[in-house]
Design a protein around this motif. Sequence first.
Motif, PDB file in Angstrom:
ATOM      1  N   SER A  54       0.816  -1.215   0.000  1.00 20.80           N
ATOM      2  CA  SER A  54       0.000   0.000   0.000  1.00 20.80           C
ATOM      3  C   SER A  54       0.849   1.265   0.000  1.00 20.80           C
ATOM      4  CB  SER A  54      -0.942   0.007   1.210  1.00 20.80           C
ATOM      5  OG  SER A  54      -0.223   0.159   2.422  1.00 20.80           O
ATOM      6  N   PHE A  55       2.125   1.134   0.324  1.00 20.06           N
ATOM      7  CA  PHE A  55       3.041   2.282   0.291  1.00 20.06           C
ATOM      8  C   PHE A  55       3.943   2.252  -0.945  1.00 20.06           C
ATOM      9  CE2 PHE A  55       2.170   1.498   4.815  1.00 20.06           C
ATOM     10  CZ  PHE A  55       1.661   2.727   5.176  1.00 20.06           C
ATOM     11  N   THR A  56       3.583   1.430  -1.930  1.00 17.48           N
ATOM     12  CA  THR A  56       4.397   1.305  -3.133  1.00 17.48           C
ATOM     13  C   THR A  56       3.534   1.492  -4.375  1.00 17.48           C
ATOM     14  OG1 THR A  56       4.071  -1.082  -3.407  1.00 17.48           O
ATOM     15  CG2 THR A  56       5.837  -0.373  -1.922  1.00 17.48           C
ATOM     16  N   SER A  57       4.179   1.548  -5.524  1.00 15.04           N
ATOM     17  CA  SER A  57       3.493   1.619  -6.819  1.00 15.04           C
ATOM     18  C   SER A  57       3.539   0.267  -7.504  1.00 15.04           C
ATOM     19  CB  SER A  57       4.145   2.680  -7.711  1.00 15.04           C
ATOM     20  OG  SER A  57       5.504   2.347  -7.961  1.00 15.04           O
ATOM     21  N   TYR A  58       3.443  -0.793  -6.748  1.00 19.39           N
ATOM     22  CA  TYR A  58       3.606  -2.158  -7.252  1.00 19.39           C
ATOM     23  C   TYR A  58       2.456  -2.555  -8.172  1.00 19.39           C
ATOM     24  CZ  TYR A  58       3.761  -7.252  -7.185  1.00 19.39           C
ATOM     25  OH  TYR A  58       3.784  -8.573  -7.541  1.00 19.39           O
ATOM     26  N   PHE A  64       8.492  -2.407  -8.462  1.00 20.25           N
ATOM     27  CA  PHE A  64       7.742  -1.458  -7.649  1.00 20.25           C
ATOM     28  C   PHE A  64       8.724  -0.591  -6.880  1.00 20.25           C
ATOM     29  CE2 PHE A  64       8.578  -3.472  -3.589  1.00 20.25           C
ATOM     30  CZ  PHE A  64       8.807  -4.802  -3.931  1.00 20.25           C
ATOM     31  N   LYS A  65       8.246   0.574  -6.505  1.00 23.23           N
ATOM     32  CA  LYS A  65       9.082   1.482  -5.747  1.00 23.23           C
ATOM     33  C   LYS A  65       8.278   2.070  -4.597  1.00 23.23           C
ATOM     34  CE  LYS A  65       8.111   5.516  -8.658  1.00 23.23           C
ATOM     35  NZ  LYS A  65       8.705   6.614  -9.455  1.00 23.23           N
ATOM     36  N   GLY A 278      -0.692  -1.726  -5.554  1.00 19.69           N
ATOM     37  CA  GLY A 278      -0.416  -0.833  -4.435  1.00 19.69           C
ATOM     38  C   GLY A 278      -1.626   0.016  -4.080  1.00 19.69           C
ATOM     39  N   TYR A 279      -2.287   0.544  -5.087  1.00 18.54           N
ATOM     40  CA  TYR A 279      -3.480   1.368  -4.860  1.00 18.54           C
ATOM     41  C   TYR A 279      -4.613   0.520  -4.277  1.00 18.54           C
ATOM     42  CZ  TYR A 279      -6.722   5.223  -5.776  1.00 18.54           C
ATOM     43  OH  TYR A 279      -7.624   6.246  -5.648  1.00 18.54           O
ATOM     44  N   ALA A 280      -4.780  -0.704  -4.790  1.00 13.15           N
ATOM     45  CA  ALA A 280      -5.802  -1.597  -4.261  1.00 13.15           C
ATOM     46  C   ALA A 280      -5.514  -1.976  -2.812  1.00 13.15           C
ATOM     47  CB  ALA A 280      -5.905  -2.850  -5.129  1.00 13.15           C
ATOM     48  N   SER A 281      -4.248  -2.160  -2.473  1.00 18.16           N
ATOM     49  CA  SER A 281      -3.886  -2.483  -1.084  1.00 18.16           C
ATOM     50  C   SER A 281      -4.219  -1.317  -0.158  1.00 18.16           C
ATOM     51  CB  SER A 281      -2.402  -2.826  -0.992  1.00 18.16           C
ATOM     52  OG  SER A 281      -2.091  -3.956  -1.775  1.00 18.16           O
ATOM     53  N   ALA A 282      -4.007  -0.095  -0.644  1.00 19.94           N
ATOM     54  CA  ALA A 282      -4.378   1.073   0.161  1.00 19.94           C
ATOM     55  C   ALA A 282      -5.883   1.116   0.391  1.00 19.94           C
ATOM     56  CB  ALA A 282      -3.906   2.352  -0.532  1.00 19.94           C
ATOM     57  N   ILE A 283      -6.674   0.791  -0.632  1.00 19.54           N
ATOM     58  CA  ILE A 283      -8.132   0.738  -0.472  1.00 19.54           C
ATOM     59  C   ILE A 283      -8.512  -0.303   0.574  1.00 19.54           C
ATOM     60  CG2 ILE A 283     -10.289   0.162  -1.649  1.00 19.54           C
ATOM     61  CD1 ILE A 283      -9.107   1.273  -4.205  1.00 19.54           C
ATOM     62  N   ALA A 284      -7.848  -1.468   0.517  1.00 18.66           N
ATOM     63  CA  ALA A 284      -8.147  -2.536   1.474  1.00 18.66           C
ATOM     64  C   ALA A 284      -7.882  -2.089   2.907  1.00 18.66           C
ATOM     65  CB  ALA A 284      -7.325  -3.780   1.141  1.00 18.66           C
ATOM     66  N   TRP A 285      -6.782  -1.389   3.125  1.00 17.50           N
ATOM     67  CA  TRP A 285      -6.458  -0.974   4.484  1.00 17.50           C
ATOM     68  C   TRP A 285      -7.345   0.174   4.953  1.00 17.50           C
ATOM     69  CZ3 TRP A 285      -3.830  -3.134   8.294  1.00 17.50           C
ATOM     70  CH2 TRP A 285      -3.035  -4.231   7.971  1.00 17.50           C
ATOM     71  N   VAL A 286      -7.778   1.023   4.047  1.00 21.90           N
ATOM     72  CA  VAL A 286      -8.744   2.064   4.430  1.00 21.90           C
ATOM     73  C   VAL A 286     -10.070   1.419   4.829  1.00 21.90           C
ATOM     74  CG1 VAL A 286     -10.099   3.999   3.574  1.00 21.90           C
ATOM     75  CG2 VAL A 286      -7.654   3.880   3.089  1.00 21.90           C
ATOM     76  N   LEU A 287     -10.506   0.417   4.071  1.00 17.70           N
ATOM     77  CA  LEU A 287     -11.723  -0.304   4.439  1.00 17.70           C
ATOM     78  C   LEU A 287     -11.563  -0.988   5.793  1.00 17.70           C
ATOM     79  CD1 LEU A 287     -12.912  -1.959   1.089  1.00 17.70           C
ATOM     80  CD2 LEU A 287     -14.097  -0.211   2.424  1.00 17.70           C
ATOM     81  N   PHE A 288     -10.394  -1.557   6.029  1.00 13.26           N
ATOM     82  CA  PHE A 288     -10.151  -2.201   7.324  1.00 13.26           C
ATOM     83  C   PHE A 288     -10.249  -1.196   8.465  1.00 13.26           C
ATOM     84  CE2 PHE A 288      -6.940  -3.160  10.618  1.00 13.26           C
ATOM     85  CZ  PHE A 288      -7.503  -4.320  11.131  1.00 13.26           C
TER      86      PHE A 288
END
Length: 311
Positions: A54-58, A64-65, A278-288
């Motif tokens: 979630s902190f990367t552009s993977y 990814f970076k 990476g963007y999808a992981s950020a969405i997942a953690w916001v939902l969490f």
Amino acid sequence: MTTVSSTQMSRTSQPRRSSRARRNFLWGLFFTSPAIIGLLLFVAYPVLASLYYSFTSYSFFGDFKWIGLVNYVDLISDDNWWMSLGNTVYILIFSVPLGIILALALALLLNIKTRIQAIYRTIFYIPSIMPIVAASVVWSYVMNPQYGILNNMLRAVGVDGPGWLSSIYWSKPAFILISLWGVGNLMIILLAGLQDVPRDLHDAAQVDGANVWERFFHVTLPFLSPHLLFALVTGLIAGFQYFTPVYVLTNGNGDPAGSALIAPLYLYQNAFRYFKVGYASAIAWVLFIIIVICTALVFRFVGKRVYYGGA
């Protein structure tokens, strides 16, 4: 004849007990190791990996970076994210209370002693064990605007049925209705709670002149409150994860016009259609985080009103 003191006996038996406990612990680890390994590989690792991603552009294709909080900042200005979150909350606000009310009503009906009580319980429970994909396909025929049984029933009483899944105004009510299909699990839980309500309290209230509704609100509901709290919390969590029927019935697009685009579906699109892991992981953690906050608020404001006297 020499005697051994109890202190000496305890000292000699203590190493034996410790070695036996250690041996039992090692055997316990050995037999539970498949479950532990599976938990680490398929639960712990994906959770920690998603937090890192979630902190990367993977993406699936390429390097990814580390980009820090960029994904989370982008969510703030993402109109599709806010639309999907609004649709999710809309469905959640109506589906959870309606599901609890329907499950409670069915439980009250099935708590009445009849000769074919077991048959009725089976009939109402069967929908909850059907595969979700198969049930979604059935609902696509039920809600068909031309030949669907739902609109045919409405025409029989002189009402023109809506387009349901093809209407921007009726797509969310359609999915709320579909969500009520699987209340059988909750119905069984509430039915078990109803059978734990002391009968003598009902009899005492009836002797004191309480009618049916007064006995329900002042005797039955307090004893059911732990079960209702469980239903509310699990309903909130499941509501934020509502995905399969929307994916199947909208071909994964959230149509029409994004009216059925919900947060889990938007997460899926970013991960497996646009490959923005990476963007999808950020969405997942916001939902969490949203789920954790909602659950904490429920326990804070509703949990203290729960009556555990019947436990």
